[in-house]
Design a protein around this motif. Sequence first.
Motif, PDB file in Angstrom:
ATOM      1  N   SER A 328       0.754  -1.048   0.027  1.00 13.94           N
ATOM      2  CA  SER A 328      -0.081   0.083   0.190  1.00 13.94           C
ATOM      3  C   SER A 328       0.899   1.236  -0.192  1.00 13.94           C
ATOM      4  O   SER A 328       2.036   1.278   0.561  1.00 13.94           O
ATOM      5  N   ASP A 338      -4.096   2.597  -0.229  1.00 15.03           N
ATOM      6  CA  ASP A 338      -4.522   2.269  -1.634  1.00 15.03           C
ATOM      7  C   ASP A 338      -3.306   1.771  -2.522  1.00 15.03           C
ATOM      8  O   ASP A 338      -2.058   1.924  -2.156  1.00 15.03           O
ATOM      9  N   PHE A 371      -8.567   0.844  -9.022  1.00 13.66           N
ATOM     10  CA  PHE A 371      -8.361   2.095  -8.467  1.00 13.66           C
ATOM     11  C   PHE A 371      -8.177   3.382  -9.114  1.00 13.66           C
ATOM     12  O   PHE A 371      -7.412   3.552  -9.924  1.00 13.66           O
ATOM     13  N   MET A 612      -8.616   0.826   4.114  1.00  9.08           N
ATOM     14  CA  MET A 612      -9.157   0.943   2.987  1.00  9.08           C
ATOM     15  C   MET A 612     -10.666   0.802   2.998  1.00  9.08           C
ATOM     16  O   MET A 612     -11.476   1.604   2.169  1.00  9.08           O
TER      17      MET A 612
END
Length: 742
Positions: A328, A338, A371, A612
């Motif tokens: 991450s 993310d 994403f 998250m």
Amino acid sequence: MTSLRGALTTLALALATAACGAGDLDPGGRQGAGVHPRLLARPEHRERLLARVDREPYASILAALRRVAARAYAEEPEPASWDHRTNGDNASTAQANAFLAWAFEDRAAAEKAREFLRRLETDWETNTVLDINIRMPKTLIGYTNAWDLLSATPWFPPGEAAEAERKITEITRQFFDRYLEDGFYRDVLLRMAQNNHPIRTADAIGYVALAFPGHPAAEAWWNWSLSELDHLWGPDGRYVQPDGGVSEGPYYFAFAWAPTAAFFIALDNALGGPAPFTRDCRTRSDEDPWAGHGCVDGEPASLELPLRGGLFTKAVDWSLSLRLPWGSRPPVDDGVFDTLNGSALLTSFGGSGVYRWDWERNRDKPRDMEFGGDLIAHHLLYVDDAVPAEEPPFLTRFLPDAGHAVFRSDWGEEARWLLLVAEHGAARKAIHDHVDGTSFSLAAYGEYLLIDPGYYKPDALANARTSPAPSHNVILIDGKAAPDKGLLTDFGDADAWIRNTHDGVAVEYAEAHQDYQDTHVERSVVFVDGRYFVIGDRLATTHPAARAHAFRLHGHAGRSSGGAFELLADGARWERPRAGVEARVQSTAPGLAVVEPPYSPLTAPHVHEFDMDRRAADHAVIDATVEAEAPGFLTLLLPYKVGADEGPDAPLAAAPLDAGPGVVAWRIEGDGATDVAVLRRRGAAEALTLPGGRVLETDAELVVLRLEGERPFALMARGTRVLVDGAPRITAPDAPPVAVEE
């Protein structure tokens, strides 16, 4: 003036001739816009795809694509209001089916994609979302790709294709009119932002202009979109710093990067070279740091696609440098944990295997492809498995333009990792920035232990509650540090700098410098043998009287965040299931006390939001406080692995040494090594008696050295010598900023 229409007409003829000559799908019977597909893919990509789709990672990517394609049409939750979530998801489903129709000659998939296009509503202007502009890439890119891919199949009648084109361009017209023609939306959402807002807006509008150059407004759409992307991904946009750091942090950078990657790949497929445009400067800002942008309305220009180099790809390397040990990105600025979606695609454009490695080795979101933008189909085409995955060739990395120093023991999930932040100029002047100069965060053994608080924003019209300095690991003076940020371009904060770095073997070092509250703060970070950290804070002030100073520290345990927290007489311990960290603090001024600041649930400084799932929680915070004019602080950060009772990952033992007025020292022991850390106020005694009777002599302000054990080293800052029992360990003339002997 070079027009988009003329460029694409010439290109379409060339592509059509080449495609027919090569025996690919004949574009002559399609919808009259040249060869198809030409955006997400080109005709020649199909053969390559079919040859490899049965092996990994492509088989798993295809399975993910089929799962998206299997979704039913999502109905609007409120039929009277156009909903970006519903339409975005439907666009992804349509794109997935159109891709299957083209790649595998799947008529049923084509029928489903056509159904979605038929059901697409054009009442876009009924939406009620102020910032819907950043939500539009998924809808417009997805449906445009569906149209282009279906146009390469025999199952898309010309009339139906024309109606789909009308719908996509009509939505784009309404979108452009609101955000570019309306001064309020243009100025508030685009001109003042200079971040992911204009980037994502330009990606969506430019994509449609590229696909449908015959639309009467396409040239205006194209010129503004290319003007923005050329500017903001270039050196004059101030969005990306010379070493790749992005002003709004890794989370919003990833949000901006993914749809831009889709658009740049489409440009590469459709144009095969630079993209011509005419500058449209309507959203340029003359505010600091963007003043002097040099944009001239009506000036011919061209965008050199940066897929194979430039700041667009350099920013990917910066994001990779910040990577937490499990994959991450850290929640710096307005951000949560993310991933960076799309960097593995660069392996088809000269990128190395580090991007595949980063994409594949992520504990929480392995092989993320969604994403910021739906790039699942792109991963089928542009991840090149001939480029082997490999670890990055660096560990610790110093990025002074970005204002980041990243310390890393290794690339494993249990690595010891620390990020030191000291941003200046354009790197800190961003709407999503936090007041966090000189702050740091720490991870070790698979846990995030000393934290940046992330992005807790319960009020959409206010700044994040976690943006002020007291929510970060900084020195507070009378409870304050650098100025709080205001709204929009009232950035607050103060310039800070990364200086005097050393990337060594047994010891690594960097300093963060910042001025606030009439005080110059110099924060040194020493990374010892890949195992633990020493923080040395040295202050100099023009303020004539003593004030309350606090070394503030936020840990990811206690309160509602889980784990265990223990307040110590000279620090604290935070422990999570895999790992813990012990922090021990001394001050060169007398009277240090460690306390917890007043607590109120979901209130700064205790609140954080970085998981998250966007769950807000509270954590334990400490202040190591002392009343003095300009005290120094010497802090040990000692991470350990839970369950390791001995060996290199077991808890380290630290003990303070009696050092006399103005001097503090720690003895650190563990796994066969004994180290010493010393912080001196200028003018304090230069001799320190060590346990066992040895004498350390130094004129330096900060010293960290190994007394016993393998990999000996000595480091000093602002001094000329370190001697042990009269024998030099390190000497340097003229008191250099930092000197190291390994």
